[in-house]
Structure formats: C-alpha cells, structure tokens
Motif scaffolding. Sequence first.
Motif, PDB file in Angstrom:
ATOM      1  N   GLU A  64       0.872  -1.189   0.000  1.00  0.00           N
ATOM      2  CA  GLU A  64       0.000   0.000   0.000  1.00  0.00           C
ATOM      3  C   GLU A  64       0.902   1.230   0.000  1.00  0.00           C
ATOM      4  OE1 GLU A  64      -3.589   0.979   0.275  1.00  0.00           O
ATOM      5  OE2 GLU A  64      -2.338   2.719  -0.152  1.00  0.00           O
ATOM      6  N   ASP A  65       0.611   2.160  -0.921  1.00  0.00           N
ATOM      7  CA  ASP A  65       1.506   3.312  -1.058  1.00  0.00           C
ATOM      8  C   ASP A  65       1.059   4.551  -0.288  1.00  0.00           C
ATOM      9  OD1 ASP A  65      -0.622   3.361  -2.990  1.00  0.00           O
ATOM     10  OD2 ASP A  65       0.338   5.119  -3.861  1.00  0.00           O
ATOM     11  N   GLU A  66      -0.140   4.536   0.292  1.00  0.00           N
ATOM     12  CA  GLU A  66      -0.567   5.711   1.058  1.00  0.00           C
ATOM     13  C   GLU A  66      -0.125   5.544   2.501  1.00  0.00           C
ATOM     14  OE1 GLU A  66      -4.839   6.574   0.576  1.00  0.00           O
ATOM     15  OE2 GLU A  66      -4.715   5.381  -1.260  1.00  0.00           O
TER      16      GLU A  66
ATOM     17  N   ASP B 107      -3.052  -3.036  -2.496  1.00  0.00           N
ATOM     18  CA  ASP B 107      -3.735  -1.863  -3.034  1.00  0.00           C
ATOM     19  C   ASP B 107      -3.784  -1.966  -4.562  1.00  0.00           C
ATOM     20  OD1 ASP B 107      -4.951   0.637  -3.105  1.00  0.00           O
ATOM     21  OD2 ASP B 107      -3.033   1.684  -3.254  1.00  0.00           O
TER      22      ASP B 107
ATOM     23  N   GLY C  37      -4.241   0.705  -6.730  1.00  0.00           N
ATOM     24  CA  GLY C  37      -3.510   1.819  -7.334  1.00  0.00           C
ATOM     25  C   GLY C  37      -2.141   1.979  -6.705  1.00  0.00           C
TER      26      GLY C  37
ATOM     27  N   LYS D  59     -12.142   1.490  -0.273  1.00  0.00           N
ATOM     28  CA  LYS D  59     -11.773   2.558   0.656  1.00  0.00           C
ATOM     29  C   LYS D  59     -12.885   3.601   0.688  1.00  0.00           C
ATOM     30  CE  LYS D  59      -6.932   2.084  -0.699  1.00  0.00           C
ATOM     31  NZ  LYS D  59      -5.788   2.753  -1.345  1.00  0.00           N
TER      32      LYS D  59
END
Length: 269
Positions: free
Chosen positions: A40-42, A84, A86, A133
């Motif tokens: 997950e990049d966030e 994730d 994206g 989300k």
Amino acid sequence: MLTHVGTRPDLTGEQAPDANAGRETGFMCSDTTVPVLVIEDEPPLARIVRDYLIGAGYDVTQTHNGSDGLRAARELDPDLVVLDLGLPGLDGVEVCREIRTFSDCYIIMLTARSDEIDKLLGLGVGADDYLTKPFSPRELLDRTQAALRRPRVSKLATDSRATAWHFQGLTIDTATREVVLHEAPVSLIRTEFDILATIAACPRRVYSRRHIIDAVWGAGWGGDEHIVDVHVAHLRRKLGADPLLSRYVDTVRGVGYRFVAEPVREPGR
Ligand code: CA
C-alpha cells in the motif's frame, strides 16, 4: 523499500495509534505467527492496516510499491497479501497476476471505488476478496481472520486419496484441493475451489448465496453477495471450456446454485 515491521507486539494496553482504532475493541492474538504482506503506497492507510494486523498478532511486512511487494511475496511466502489496486510502478492487477503464478496465498485487494470491483472480478485477476476505501480497520481484520481460517493448498498433505469425490468427468480432492476435469488439472483460485467443494458436497442440493458465503468466507463476512456470482462465473468457465461437456454448476433462479453431476465410483476401482 521493504519494511519488516515486526510481530507479536506487547498487547498489554497498547492500542493502535489511530483515531478510528479507539472505536474498535477486542484485538485478537493468534496462536501462531502468520506472515502477512501489506502492499500500500498511502502512508496513513498503510500505517493503520499495519498496526491493526500487528495488534492481531500477525507478522507484518510492508512495502510501498508493486515491484518491492512482488519481491517480498516471493521471499516471504506470506499466507495473506493486502494489496492496493492503485500503486506506483506495477499496479495491483499486475502484482496480483504475478503472485498467482507462484503462490496460492489469500489476496485481499483494496480499491478506491466500489465500481472497480466489478471490473476486477470480470478480469479474473485472481484476488479472493475486495475492500473499497474507506473501510473500517475492523472490517479488514475480520476478512483477514476469515481468510486465514481457510487452508492453503501448499500446506496440506497430499496423501489422501480417500477424500477425492468422483463425478462424471470430474474429480474433486478436498484434501489436496486438486480438481481434475477429463484427466486435465483445473487451476482454481482458493475461493473458486471452496465454492465448488461446498456445493459438490451434496449434489442437487440448492445452496443460497448466503449459505455459500457463510461456508466459504465465514458467517461474519459483510461483503456483497454478488461476489459469489462472479466467482461462480469463473468457476464455470474453468469447468466448461468444452461446450460439449456437461455443466456442473446450475443456477437456481432467485435462490442460488447447485451442483448437478452424479457421483461415480473412483475410476479403476
Ligand atoms: Ca494507492
């Protein structure tokens, strides 16, 4: 960057440092340390997910892009991947497809919009479950725990012929989780296998979507029942590549599904 963020934290009074976490209760500590990979990049979301899973006793490794995630999946052989959709670089679909070439781990995909799920299901990327989300960390934990109650193919004994069910042209082995259609192995993701095993346990019996969800995802699962239809569609396609073959899974309109083949004696016996 691959971050191994540890395992089995001291649970005596330490809560996840997230505002939402205060509303959640009942962290569970698992008996064994189960490796889980979070891609997950966030950063804020990644932190919440990580803290909850660590709080529940999982051995969490975190990466922030697809290629690191893929490498970590190969190295760590996680039981579950929270992925994730994206991501920078390789996106979630590509990562999921790659992971499926070497692992039967459970994959929960995170999406930004609910309408993305239908598209992903249609593409058959091989994820087992989907969460849109924003979601409650508790919901993710519930789905994670439900997923990990289900066995992995690679971790099961292979010497269990007695558990194979034989039908005309089709063998389903519930111990090895292998499916053979007219002597050719059929590659099913775990969710597809579990649905098939659920309805084939009692041929001709009609199973509602809710019954299938309770059996496969677990009674506490709160996702959309529509997911059953899409997995059944993939299952049918895999069981019916030859249109001349009988169809094994029947739709019972307005109710659900049933398995329609009759059991036969094991070939050669
Ligand atoms: Ca993202």
